[in-house]
Design a protein around this motif. Structure first.
Motif, PDB file in Angstrom:
ATOM      1  N   UNK A 135      36.459  82.787  49.816  1.00 38.80           N
ATOM      2  CA  UNK A 135      37.489  83.532  50.453  1.00 38.80           C
ATOM      3  C   UNK A 135      37.638  83.385  51.626  1.00 38.80           C
ATOM      4  N   UNK A 136      38.173  82.445  52.389  1.00 39.13           N
ATOM      5  CA  UNK A 136      38.207  82.108  53.789  1.00 39.13           C
ATOM      6  C   UNK A 136      39.714  81.770  54.201  1.00 39.13           C
ATOM      7  N   UNK A 137      39.835  81.873  55.334  1.00 41.51           N
ATOM      8  CA  UNK A 137      41.418  81.525  56.057  1.00 41.51           C
ATOM      9  C   UNK A 137      41.358  80.702  57.045  1.00 41.51           C
ATOM     10  N   UNK A 138      41.964  79.784  57.406  1.00 37.19           N
ATOM     11  CA  UNK A 138      42.183  79.078  58.327  1.00 37.19           C
ATOM     12  C   UNK A 138      43.417  79.429  59.356  1.00 37.19           C
ATOM     13  N   UNK A 139      43.260  79.836  60.635  1.00 34.84           N
ATOM     14  CA  UNK A 139      44.291  80.135  61.341  1.00 34.84           C
ATOM     15  C   UNK A 139      45.132  79.089  61.810  1.00 34.84           C
ATOM     16  N   UNK A 140      46.429  78.627  61.332  1.00 38.16           N
ATOM     17  CA  UNK A 140      47.105  77.545  61.298  1.00 38.16           C
ATOM     18  C   UNK A 140      48.275  77.773  62.254  1.00 38.16           C
ATOM     19  N   UNK A 232      33.748  92.219  55.714  1.00 41.88           N
ATOM     20  CA  UNK A 232      33.796  91.886  57.112  1.00 41.88           C
ATOM     21  C   UNK A 232      34.924  90.698  57.435  1.00 41.88           C
ATOM     22  N   UNK A 233      34.657  89.683  56.629  1.00 40.51           N
ATOM     23  CA  UNK A 233      35.477  88.676  56.616  1.00 40.51           C
ATOM     24  C   UNK A 233      37.123  88.962  56.685  1.00 40.51           C
ATOM     25  N   UNK A 234      37.350  89.655  55.507  1.00 41.96           N
ATOM     26  CA  UNK A 234      38.530  89.996  55.108  1.00 41.96           C
ATOM     27  C   UNK A 234      39.107  91.012  56.229  1.00 41.96           C
ATOM     28  N   UNK A 235      38.453  91.870  56.886  1.00 43.26           N
ATOM     29  CA  UNK A 235      39.057  92.724  57.807  1.00 43.26           C
ATOM     30  C   UNK A 235      39.346  92.185  58.930  1.00 43.26           C
ATOM     31  N   UNK A 236      38.534  90.932  59.208  1.00 45.15           N
ATOM     32  CA  UNK A 236      38.852  90.072  60.294  1.00 45.15           C
ATOM     33  C   UNK A 236      40.381  89.473  59.984  1.00 45.15           C
ATOM     34  N   UNK A 237      40.188  89.032  58.749  1.00 47.44           N
ATOM     35  CA  UNK A 237      41.695  88.331  58.516  1.00 47.44           C
ATOM     36  C   UNK A 237      42.861  89.241  58.611  1.00 47.44           C
ATOM     37  N   UNK A 238      42.719  90.561  58.247  1.00 55.69           N
ATOM     38  CA  UNK A 238      43.550  91.502  58.347  1.00 55.69           C
ATOM     39  C   UNK A 238      43.995  91.638  59.749  1.00 55.69           C
ATOM     40  N   UNK A 239      43.054  91.734  60.533  1.00 55.80           N
ATOM     41  CA  UNK A 239      43.413  92.286  62.084  1.00 55.80           C
ATOM     42  C   UNK A 239      44.190  91.111  62.664  1.00 55.80           C
ATOM     43  N   UNK A 240      43.836  89.896  62.022  1.00 57.69           N
ATOM     44  CA  UNK A 240      44.470  88.484  62.490  1.00 57.69           C
ATOM     45  C   UNK A 240      45.935  88.523  62.051  1.00 57.69           C
ATOM     46  N   UNK A 241      46.266  89.091  60.836  1.00 60.18           N
ATOM     47  CA  UNK A 241      47.486  89.089  60.039  1.00 60.18           C
ATOM     48  C   UNK A 241      48.375  90.227  61.082  1.00 60.18           C
ATOM     49  N   UNK A 242      47.698  91.296  61.424  1.00 59.93           N
ATOM     50  CA  UNK A 242      48.503  92.352  62.127  1.00 59.93           C
ATOM     51  C   UNK A 242      48.667  91.906  63.353  1.00 59.93           C
ATOM     52  N   UNK A 243      47.896  91.168  64.056  1.00 58.94           N
ATOM     53  CA  UNK A 243      48.217  90.729  65.757  1.00 58.94           C
ATOM     54  C   UNK A 243      48.680  89.432  66.101  1.00 58.94           C
ATOM     55  N   UNK A 244      48.580  88.595  65.154  1.00 55.81           N
ATOM     56  CA  UNK A 244      48.762  87.196  65.696  1.00 55.81           C
ATOM     57  C   UNK A 244      49.962  86.326  65.127  1.00 55.81           C
ATOM     58  N   UNK A 293      48.432  83.569  60.115  1.00 57.40           N
ATOM     59  CA  UNK A 293      49.134  84.585  59.403  1.00 57.40           C
ATOM     60  C   UNK A 293      51.034  84.068  59.275  1.00 57.40           C
ATOM     61  N   UNK A 294      51.066  84.532  58.060  1.00 63.12           N
ATOM     62  CA  UNK A 294      52.738  84.048  57.813  1.00 63.12           C
ATOM     63  C   UNK A 294      53.571  85.226  58.283  1.00 63.12           C
ATOM     64  N   UNK A 295      54.714  84.925  59.038  1.00 70.01           N
ATOM     65  CA  UNK A 295      55.733  85.799  59.372  1.00 70.01           C
ATOM     66  C   UNK A 295      56.620  86.737  58.185  1.00 70.01           C
ATOM     67  N   UNK A 296      55.616  87.146  57.323  1.00 70.05           N
ATOM     68  CA  UNK A 296      56.245  87.942  56.125  1.00 70.05           C
ATOM     69  C   UNK A 296      57.067  89.150  56.581  1.00 70.05           C
ATOM     70  N   UNK A 297      56.810  90.069  57.412  1.00 68.40           N
ATOM     71  CA  UNK A 297      57.592  90.988  57.805  1.00 68.40           C
ATOM     72  C   UNK A 297      59.067  90.430  58.012  1.00 68.40           C
TER      73      UNK A 297
END
Lengths: 360, 184
Positions: A135-140, A232-244, A293-297
């Protein structure tokens, strides 16, 4: 006065890396991105900034050299094209699992397999859904111009160190091979060992007396500890989705139809928007700059305004899945794209829009 | 002003470098430019082409399906690109090796026998500069002084002594290009 140079996207990556103060580049040649290492070798940054440039024996070696450099808190990167990036997937999941920052450039070509050397965008799934296991993500980041090829080197490293995660610059043969004007930033010094020691308490910089051992690993035999790490990884990705999330909107204000495209397809679609507008069709375009993170909103908001969306990507339809999820299937979403290294023209995109969305 | 050009011919004819010099000339003139080549094995033989866009405004797509001007240097490229010139556009071609001449009547056709001229001038390598000269005669999108500046930028310094020869070729191209009547 600012100095403008004419260069290829691949060359811009190399120049930007040297100027940003990157510590090491490890790579293996493959068309259509070989100019990255060729330019680095020609510039000889080891004589000026001290940057290491090394041709490894394979892509597998390159990504593991990146792992080693990153573990020391150094700013290190590699670049390749699709088949080479497939070879790097094991390394990428280990980097993500060990929370190591690095930058990987994929100048995508047609696949599957050894494929062609012509441009494609069919590595979207591999980049944003994780080509490796776990369960990892690459910031792309998806550059759409030579200027962005240069600028995103810095942006990618900032994100990589902010989130302690690998960042991918997902480009393609068009952006890599085309020449445009580019303004390069001033030279910045590389980080000193003292700076790394002070700022990155995880980096293996050599154990001092009385200091705790710093261990970089992705293995954990206790599944409960591993579960906590994953949370912890998922929390990090969530923060990334909210901010980046980054994106660009073109002529969306009064749009009745929407094109969604990134990278070189976004450039082609921009021309399609120009032509369609001349014909009186109210089309706009959303260009995701971060694919993860994808511009979903932003897409969800636009779905309330437009009648339909055409996802344009040089693939059989990969990004369309994320668009459909974002708009929750409330409006029609269709895909258009040429395959295997063939580039769609602005005219073909308009035809597809007319047939699949406006007439559909 | 916006000019969308395709230059197409054989690998080794200097198609890509001609496009690069043209693009650099646009940069020297403070314009927006893009240069998109066919890359890979074409560079070592076979057909090669490059799309060059020079514009006052920001350029959207570097990939096009129709062009203001097509500069065509072999038969394969004629077969492929004649149909993609915009109505009212310009087609420039070298007659060398051309068996099927252009037939469209809604475009302006120019011929430049640059292969022949380069052989006569005993400098085969300046072939592409003869063609560039011809193009700039009929489409003066950039000033010649900026082309010379562009040449200086795109040639390595050790080749700068060749610039006068290239300038001569550009001037010769301007003299020998001529409009063709398209036969029915």
């Amino acid at each position: 006065m600012k100095e403008l140079k004419l260069m290829k996207g691949n060359e811009a990556i190399a120049h930007a890396a040297i100027r940003y103060g990157v510590d090491g580049y490890f790579g293996y040649p493959i068309t259509p991105q070989s100019e990255v290492m060729e330019t680095l070798m020609a510039e000889k940054p080891w004589d000026t900034t001290g940057m290491v440039v090394l041709q490894a024996e394979s892509e597998v070696a390159s990504i593991n050299m990146v792992y080693g450099g990153a573990g020391c808190g150094k700013r290190v990167m590699t670049s390749s094209s699709s088949p080479g990036v497939s070879l790097m997937q094991e390394g990428l999941t280990y980097l993500a699992g060990s929370e190591l920052p690095c930058v990987v450039v994929n100048v995508v070509r047609g696949g599957p397999g050894l494929g062609t050397i012509q441009p494609a965008q069919s590595d979207y799934f591999q980049a944003v859904k994780g080509g490796g296991h776990g369960d990892y993500k690459l910031i792309t980041l998806a550059p759409a111009s030579v200027q962005e090829m240069a600028d995103f080197v810095e942006d990618a490293f900032e994100l990589a160190f902010k989130y302690r995660n690998p960042v991918m610059i997902l480009s393609d043969g068009i952006i890599g091979q085309m020449m445009e004007k580019v303004e390069l930033k001033e030279f910045k010094p590389r980080w000193t060992p003292e700076y790394i020691e002070e700022n990155f308490p995880w980096a293996t910089t050599g154990k001092k007396k009385g200091q705790e051992r710093r261990i970089i690993t992705s293995v954990e035999l206790d599944p409960y500890v591993m579960e906590d790490f994953n949370y912890r990884l998922q929390a990090k990705y969530k923060a990334c989705e909210e901010n980046e999330v980054r994106y660009e909107k073109i002529m969306c204000d009064d749009a009745e139809y929407l094109l969604v495209a990134y990278g070189s397809s976004a450039r082609i679609c921009q021309k399609s928007v120009e032509i369609a507008r001349e014909k009186g069709i109210k089309v706009g375009m959303l260009r995701p700059i971060t694919l993860y993170p994808f511009p979903e909103k932003q897409l969800k908001d636009l779905a309330a305004q437009v009648k339909g969306i055409l996802s344009v990507e040089m693939s059989a339809g990969q990004m369309i899945e994320d668009i459909k999820l974002a708009v929750e299937c409330k409006i029609p979403v269709q895909h258009y794209g040429r395959l295997g290294g063939i580039i769609h023209s602005p005219g073909e995109v308009i035809e597809a829009l007319e047939q699949k969305i406006i007439g559909g | 002003m916006k000019e969308e050009i395709i230059i197409a011919g054989f690998g080794g004819q200097g198609v890509l470098s001609m496009g690069k010099i043209l693009a650099y000339s646009g940069v020297m003139q403070d314009m927006e430019v893009s240069w998109m080549p066919s890359y890979g094995p074409e560079m070592r033989g076979g057909t090669a082409n490059v799309t060059v866009i020079i514009s006052d405004d920001k350029i959207s797509s570097p990939i096009l399906h129709e062009y203001d001007t097509a500069i065509i240097l072999n038969q394969q490229s004629m077969d492929k690109f004649e149909a993609h010139v915009k109505p009212g556009g310009t087609l420039i071609y070298d007659g060398n090796g051309i068996t099927h001449h252009p037939t469209r009547k809604d475009i302006t056709v120019y011929r430049i026998d640059a292969t022949e001229e380069a052989a006569r001038m005993r400098s085969v390598k300046t072939f592409n500069m003869i063609v560039l000269g011809g193009y700039l005669k009929v489409k003066p999108v950039v000033k010649i002084e900026n082309v010379i500046k562009g040449l200086k930028k795109s040639l390595p310094e050790r080749h700068h002594h060749l610039i006068p020869m290239n300038e001569k070729a550009i001037n010769r191209g301007m003299e020998i290009i001529h409009e063709m009547e398209v036969e029915a």
